[in-house]
Enzyme design. Structure first.
Site, PDB file in Angstrom:
ATOM      1  N   ASP A  12       2.951   2.192  -9.758  1.00  0.00           N
ATOM      2  CA  ASP A  12       3.600   2.158  -8.540  1.00  0.00           C
ATOM      3  C   ASP A  12       3.185   0.548  -8.155  1.00  0.00           C
ATOM      4  OD1 ASP A  12       4.479   2.772  -6.243  1.00  0.00           O
ATOM      5  OD2 ASP A  12       2.682   2.796  -5.339  1.00  0.00           O
ATOM      6  N   ASP A  14       3.748  -0.821  -4.112  1.00  0.00           N
ATOM      7  CA  ASP A  14       3.036  -0.950  -2.794  1.00  0.00           C
ATOM      8  C   ASP A  14       1.398   0.104  -2.709  1.00  0.00           C
ATOM      9  OD1 ASP A  14       4.217  -2.130  -0.816  1.00  0.00           O
ATOM     10  OD2 ASP A  14       5.895  -1.250  -1.482  1.00  0.00           O
ATOM     11  N   ASP A 170      -0.904   5.675  -5.558  1.00  0.00           N
ATOM     12  CA  ASP A 170      -1.971   5.679  -4.330  1.00  0.00           C
ATOM     13  C   ASP A 170      -1.289   6.589  -3.325  1.00  0.00           C
ATOM     14  OD1 ASP A 170       0.573   4.266  -3.516  1.00  0.00           O
ATOM     15  OD2 ASP A 170      -0.540   3.414  -1.772  1.00  0.00           O
TER      16      ASP A 170
END
Length: 229
Positions: A12, A14, A170
């Site tokens: 991922d 961000d 995250d």
């Protein structure tokens, strides 16, 4: 290290490559304040983090016509990019892990729900665009995260096998997407704590990419077992 056929790493962007979540939180609060919404870190992690803009708009500004919802969310992303231009910092250990993967010939992809302009800004700001053989933008697909399609697309672009690959995420949304694609997922603790990530399906979590447990898990997943004589 002898890599297993089809092994890969998928990230991922961000909050996973760079700790951008505080900037998104500020941009969301500035954008949604006129609509009566305010988010603290816990609410951000539960209700916004990793979710597609279309879903966020439908939940928090449902009374606006679709074209106005789109305009609001585009404004939020433009504000985020303004904030991020001088505030992009890699998660500790990222560059060292990318170096290890490149040296081993382990292919990598970036898989995100963020708009392409945001992804471009972060990848270029970190100077890591060329490290990734594929960039998958969830909003350009029929389904974004938490649907598994973005990670399935990442695997397809790399010619990779989920059984011998690892994803890094995250958010709960991202972990669900990666797990749905059959990937073992390591949580990066920029916003969520270990218990939250494990509850969402992460096999383990870490504050940085040089965490010994993270490195051991990657090695065990993507490479041939080493037998001592």
């Amino acid at each position: 290290m002898i890599l297993l056929p089809g092994s890969a790493l998928l990230f991922d962007i961000d909050g996973t490559l760079a700790d951008t979540d505080p900037l998104h939180l500020e941009a969301f609060n500035r954008t949604f304040a006129p609509f009566g919404h305010h988010f603290d870190k816990a609410r951000f992690a539960l209700e916004l983090q990793g979710k597609a803009n279309e879903a966020i708009a439908a939940r928090f500004i449902p009374d606006l016509p679709p074209e106005e919802q789109i305009a609001v969310m585009r404004g939020k992303e433009a504000l985020f990019r303004d904030l991020a231009r001088t505030e992009i910092h890699a998660v500790p250990g990222l560059f060292e892990l990318l170096d290890l993967a490149d040296a081993a010939g382990l292919p990598m992809a970036a898989v995100t729900n963020a708009p392409r302009a945001n992804a471009d800004l972060i990848l270029d700001g970190l100077g890591v665009r060329d490290r990734f053989k594929a960039l998958v933008i969830g909003e350009e697909l029929a389904h974004g995260k938490p649907h598994p399609l973005p990670y399935l697309e990442g695997l397809r672009h790399l010619g990779a096998d989920a059984r011998v690959s690892v994803a890094f995420e995250d958010s709960r949304t991202g972990i669900a997407s990666a797990n749905g694609a059959g990937l073992a997922t390591i949580g990066i603790r920029t916003s969520l704590v270990d218990a939250d990530m494990r509850a969402a399906g992460a096999v383990l979590s870490a504050d940085s990419y040089d965490d010994p447990a993270l490195l051991v898990f990657i090695h065990a997943t993507v490479s041939e077992p080493e037998f001592s004589q």
